[in-house]
Motif scaffolding. Structure first.
Motif, mmCIF file in Angstrom:
data_model
loop_
_atom_site.group_PDB
_atom_site.id
_atom_site.type_symbol
_atom_site.label_atom_id
_atom_site.label_comp_id
_atom_site.label_asym_id
_atom_site.label_seq_id
_atom_site.Cartn_x
_atom_site.Cartn_y
_atom_site.Cartn_z
ATOM 1 N N MET A 72 16.770 -3.166 -4.386
ATOM 2 C CA MET A 72 15.835 -3.031 -3.275
ATOM 3 C C MET A 72 16.410 -2.137 -2.182
ATOM 4 S SD MET A 72 13.153 -4.491 -4.339
ATOM 5 C CE MET A 72 12.240 -4.105 -2.845
ATOM 6 N N ALA A 73 17.728 -2.198 -1.972
ATOM 7 C CA ALA A 73 18.345 -1.338 -0.963
ATOM 8 C C ALA A 73 18.171 0.132 -1.325
ATOM 9 C CB ALA A 73 19.828 -1.678 -0.821
ATOM 10 N N GLU A 74 18.316 0.451 -2.609
ATOM 11 C CA GLU A 74 18.118 1.838 -3.064
ATOM 12 C C GLU A 74 16.679 2.282 -2.805
ATOM 13 O OE1 GLU A 74 19.168 1.702 -7.168
ATOM 14 O OE2 GLU A 74 21.346 1.675 -6.793
ATOM 15 N N PHE A 75 15.741 1.369 -3.022
ATOM 16 C CA PHE A 75 14.334 1.703 -2.795
ATOM 17 C C PHE A 75 14.037 1.855 -1.307
ATOM 18 C CE2 PHE A 75 10.122 -0.005 -1.679
ATOM 19 C CZ PHE A 75 9.327 0.999 -2.219
ATOM 20 N N TYR A 76 14.476 0.894 -0.489
ATOM 21 C CA TYR A 76 14.186 0.934 0.943
ATOM 22 C C TYR A 76 14.824 2.142 1.632
ATOM 23 C CZ TYR A 76 12.392 -3.887 0.669
ATOM 24 O OH TYR A 76 11.673 -5.015 0.370
ATOM 25 N N GLY B 53 0.813 -1.214 0.000
ATOM 26 C CA GLY B 53 0.000 0.000 0.000
ATOM 27 C C GLY B 53 0.845 1.262 0.000
ATOM 28 N N LYS B 54 2.048 1.186 0.544
ATOM 29 C CA LYS B 54 2.981 2.309 0.497
ATOM 30 C C LYS B 54 3.558 2.447 -0.904
ATOM 31 C CE LYS B 54 4.413 1.880 5.346
ATOM 32 N NZ LYS B 54 3.971 3.224 5.800
ATOM 33 N N SER B 55 3.917 1.313 -1.492
ATOM 34 C CA SER B 55 4.391 1.232 -2.879
ATOM 35 C C SER B 55 4.371 -0.236 -3.278
ATOM 36 C CB SER B 55 5.817 1.772 -3.017
ATOM 37 O OG SER B 55 6.330 1.487 -4.311
ATOM 38 N N GLU B 56 3.941 -0.494 -4.502
ATOM 39 C CA GLU B 56 3.914 -1.873 -4.991
ATOM 40 C C GLU B 56 5.303 -2.506 -5.019
ATOM 41 O OE1 GLU B 56 0.462 0.287 -7.085
ATOM 42 O OE2 GLU B 56 2.580 0.706 -6.641
ATOM 43 N N VAL B 57 6.344 -1.670 -4.987
ATOM 44 C CA VAL B 57 7.714 -2.173 -5.056
ATOM 45 C C VAL B 57 8.056 -3.050 -3.853
ATOM 46 C CG1 VAL B 57 10.151 -1.498 -5.161
ATOM 47 C CG2 VAL B 57 8.440 -0.237 -6.465
ATOM 48 N N PHE B 58 7.425 -2.805 -2.706
ATOM 49 C CA PHE B 58 7.671 -3.661 -1.542
ATOM 50 C C PHE B 58 7.440 -5.136 -1.894
ATOM 51 C CE2 PHE B 58 7.455 0.220 0.965
ATOM 52 C CZ PHE B 58 8.299 -0.041 2.036
ATOM 53 N N ALA B 59 6.469 -5.402 -2.757
ATOM 54 C CA ALA B 59 6.163 -6.791 -3.118
ATOM 55 C C ALA B 59 7.317 -7.450 -3.863
ATOM 56 C CB ALA B 59 4.888 -6.850 -3.958
ATOM 57 N N LEU B 60 8.045 -6.688 -4.649
ATOM 58 C CA LEU B 60 9.166 -7.257 -5.394
ATOM 59 C C LEU B 60 10.268 -7.754 -4.462
ATOM 60 C CD1 LEU B 60 9.437 -4.709 -8.344
ATOM 61 C CD2 LEU B 60 8.719 -7.103 -8.494
ATOM 62 N N LYS C 226 11.547 0.149 -13.169
ATOM 63 C CA LYS C 226 12.990 -0.096 -13.182
ATOM 64 C C LYS C 226 13.334 -1.453 -12.569
ATOM 65 C CE LYS C 226 17.225 1.623 -10.993
ATOM 66 N NZ LYS C 226 17.789 2.678 -10.092
ATOM 67 N N ILE C 227 12.810 -1.720 -11.388
ATOM 68 C CA ILE C 227 13.191 -2.945 -10.674
ATOM 69 C C ILE C 227 12.546 -4.174 -11.292
ATOM 70 C CG2 ILE C 227 13.177 -4.112 -8.433
ATOM 71 C CD1 ILE C 227 13.223 -1.340 -7.127
ATOM 72 N N PHE C 228 11.285 -4.052 -11.718
ATOM 73 C CA PHE C 228 10.603 -5.200 -12.317
ATOM 74 C C PHE C 228 11.272 -5.623 -13.621
ATOM 75 C CE2 PHE C 228 7.229 -7.025 -15.069
ATOM 76 C CZ PHE C 228 6.976 -8.170 -14.328
ATOM 77 N N ALA C 229 11.807 -4.672 -14.373
ATOM 78 C CA ALA C 229 12.491 -5.018 -15.620
ATOM 79 C C ALA C 229 13.673 -5.936 -15.334
ATOM 80 C CB ALA C 229 12.959 -3.751 -16.333
ATOM 81 N N ASP C 230 14.426 -5.629 -14.292
ATOM 82 C CA ASP C 230 15.570 -6.464 -13.923
ATOM 83 C C ASP C 230 15.096 -7.810 -13.371
ATOM 84 O OD1 ASP C 230 18.695 -6.246 -13.331
ATOM 85 O OD2 ASP C 230 17.754 -7.280 -11.652
ATOM 86 N N TYR C 231 14.087 -7.760 -12.504
ATOM 87 C CA TYR C 231 13.495 -8.964 -11.910
ATOM 88 C C TYR C 231 12.995 -9.900 -13.006
ATOM 89 C CZ TYR C 231 10.085 -11.550 -8.934
ATOM 90 O OH TYR C 231 9.344 -12.508 -8.266
ATOM 91 N N ILE D 189 1.001 -1.058 -13.461
ATOM 92 C CA ILE D 189 1.812 -0.461 -12.396
ATOM 93 C C ILE D 189 3.034 0.231 -12.989
ATOM 94 C CG2 ILE D 189 3.219 -0.922 -10.349
ATOM 95 C CD1 ILE D 189 1.339 -3.266 -9.739
ATOM 96 N N GLY D 190 3.673 -0.427 -13.967
ATOM 97 C CA GLY D 190 4.863 0.130 -14.595
ATOM 98 C C GLY D 190 4.618 1.464 -15.267
ATOM 99 N N SER D 191 3.392 1.685 -15.710
ATOM 100 C CA SER D 191 3.073 2.950 -16.373
ATOM 101 C C SER D 191 2.905 4.098 -15.384
ATOM 102 C CB SER D 191 1.783 2.798 -17.197
ATOM 103 O OG SER D 191 0.658 2.617 -16.344
ATOM 104 N N LYS D 192 2.799 3.764 -14.081
ATOM 105 C CA LYS D 192 2.546 4.785 -13.065
ATOM 106 C C LYS D 192 3.654 4.892 -12.019
ATOM 107 C CE LYS D 192 -2.345 3.508 -13.460
ATOM 108 N NZ LYS D 192 -3.468 2.830 -12.770
ATOM 109 N N ASN D 193 4.434 3.831 -11.863
ATOM 110 C CA ASN D 193 5.413 3.767 -10.785
ATOM 111 C C ASN D 193 6.801 3.538 -11.380
ATOM 112 O OD1 ASN D 193 7.092 2.869 -8.627
ATOM 113 N ND2 ASN D 193 5.317 2.167 -7.462
ATOM 114 N N ALA D 194 7.621 4.582 -11.393
ATOM 115 C CA ALA D 194 8.942 4.499 -12.020
ATOM 116 C C ALA D 194 9.858 3.510 -11.310
ATOM 117 C CB ALA D 194 9.593 5.877 -12.043
ATOM 118 N N ASP D 195 9.756 3.440 -9.971
ATOM 119 C CA ASP D 195 10.578 2.482 -9.220
ATOM 120 C C ASP D 195 10.220 1.054 -9.614
ATOM 121 O OD1 ASP D 195 12.076 4.319 -7.749
ATOM 122 O OD2 ASP D 195 10.508 4.508 -6.224
ATOM 123 N N TRP D 196 8.915 0.790 -9.724
ATOM 124 C CA TRP D 196 8.467 -0.544 -10.139
ATOM 125 C C TRP D 196 9.001 -0.875 -11.531
ATOM 126 C CZ3 TRP D 196 5.570 -4.749 -8.364
ATOM 127 C CH2 TRP D 196 5.194 -5.668 -9.348
#
Length: 360
Positions: free
Chosen positions: A134-138, A101-108, A327-332, A318-325
């Motif tokens: 993830m460290a950069e995000f956290y 709920g804070k950011s979808e990136v937590f799920a990654l 970036k990280i999801f592409a690598d994931y 999500i990728g269209s709205k969340n730049a952190d997602w």
């Protein structure tokens, strides 16, 4: 005579002879508090925090102690990120996807539907770019993170009625962990994010129609079989969910290099403990559940395909709205593709052959 001059000129022998000993500054003991997102009754999940704390104490010779506190003791199960971010506690042990709920990136940093399995997740974190990204995000939340557990692939949960097709998900009030609820919602279900200690009561009272937790070992303890007869697999939303220790960045950066290394090593020990215990104890628990009348069912291809399609659409949105997602999801995603190619020819083929054999 000036005391420092005496020490410098006379040497240690001379100083001792005069009866003047140099001041010795003992390193002060460190006392931290850890807030868990899990109840004490779940000895594998909560136990991961206890193993972490015990290893820190042992490796520091008792000079660095961390008291562990179950969900609700210091703060609610889903309040631990705020607690660490604000410095209310120094450390938390939790499943990162609770905080999507804070950011979808937590799920990654934990698990996403049709994501990495446990070995792949560990590989992405330690040998891929996972830990760095993830460290950069956290860091935006004043958090330093270390992997500290993985349950392995989970079960698909307990249901009051059979789930024969994707149509049966529509209107289903389903307690499902964190981020997966977004997929269930797209399938027409009604996700509920309820802490582990409150699930049984909700299922018993009919507040929810279905619930998932982890797998047989925990589910047996929580008693879900008493109020929902159908047990489905696999938990397609949790192929390899990682638990983390989240540490307040100021607290961590205030540690010596030695103590930082101790914390990282202790987290690695907890990581091994959690999955090892689940892998060792789930088989007997599943046998016990089935022996007592639990109706074990696989999700149909219709359900799996509908869930997969909904997941891919969700990730694109999500990728269209969340730049952190993005970036990280592409690598994931890239890591997942390469890893699945390898597992296809090795792990999967070996496992399928062995599981078809009659072994004594």
């Amino acid at each position: 005579m000036d005391r420092r001059s005496l020490i410098r000129n006379a040497g240690i022998a001379g100083v001792l002879a005069t009866g003047i000993a140099p001041a010795v500054h003992a390193q002060p003991a460190i006392r931290w508090r850890l807030a868990s997102s899990f109840p004490k009754s779940l000895d594998t999940l909560y136990g991961g925090a206890e193993v972490f704390a015990a290893r820190v104490k042992a490796m520091s010779g008792g000079k660095f102690e961390i008291s562990t506190h179950a969900a609700g003791e210091l703060m609610p199960a889903f309040g631990v990120v705020d607690g660490v971010q604000q410095g209310t506690v120094e450390v938390a042990h939790t499943a990162p996807y609770y905080f999507f709920g804070k950011s979808e990136v937590f799920a990654l940093g934990c698990a996403i539907p049709f994501g990495l399995n446990s070995r792949q997740m560990t590989a992405w974190m330690h040998e891929g770019n996972g830990k760095k990204l993830m460290a950069e995000f956290y860091a935006k939340y004043n958090i330093v993170n270390f992997p500290a557990g993985n349950t392995g692939a989970q079960m698909g949960g307990w249901y009051r009625k059979e789930i024969k097709s994707a149509a049966d998900i529509k209107g289903l009030k389903f307690r499902v962990g964190g981020f997966a609820g977004k997929v269930i919602e797209r399938m027409g279900g009604v996700p509920q994010n309820i802490p582990g200690g409150e699930i049984y009561q909700a299922l018993e009272k009919g507040t929810i129609d279905a619930a998932e937790w982890v797998g047989p070992y925990d589910d047996l303890k929580l008693g879900f079989a008493k109020v929902a007869p159908f047990y489905y697999y696999p938990g397609w939303w949790e192929g390899g969910p990682e638990l983390d220790v989240f540490i307040n960045d100021k607290a961590f950066n205030g540690l010596s290099a030695e103590n930082k290394a101790i914390v990282e090593s202790a987290a690695a020990d907890a990581h091994i403990f959690v999955q090892s215990r689940y892998d060792a104890r789930n088989p007997a628990a599943l046998k016990q559940l089935v022996g007592a009348g639990t109706k074990l069912r696989p999700f149909s291809n219709d359900v799996m395909n509908a869930a997969f399609k909904a997941s891919q659409e969700l990730y694109e949105d999500i990728g269209s709205k969340n730049a952190d997602w993005k970036k990280i999801f592409a690598d994931y995603s890239s890591f997942r593709t390469e890893s699945n190619l390898w597992f296809r020819f090795t792990e999967m083929t070996f496992d399928r052959f062995m599981q078809a054999q009659k072994l004594g």
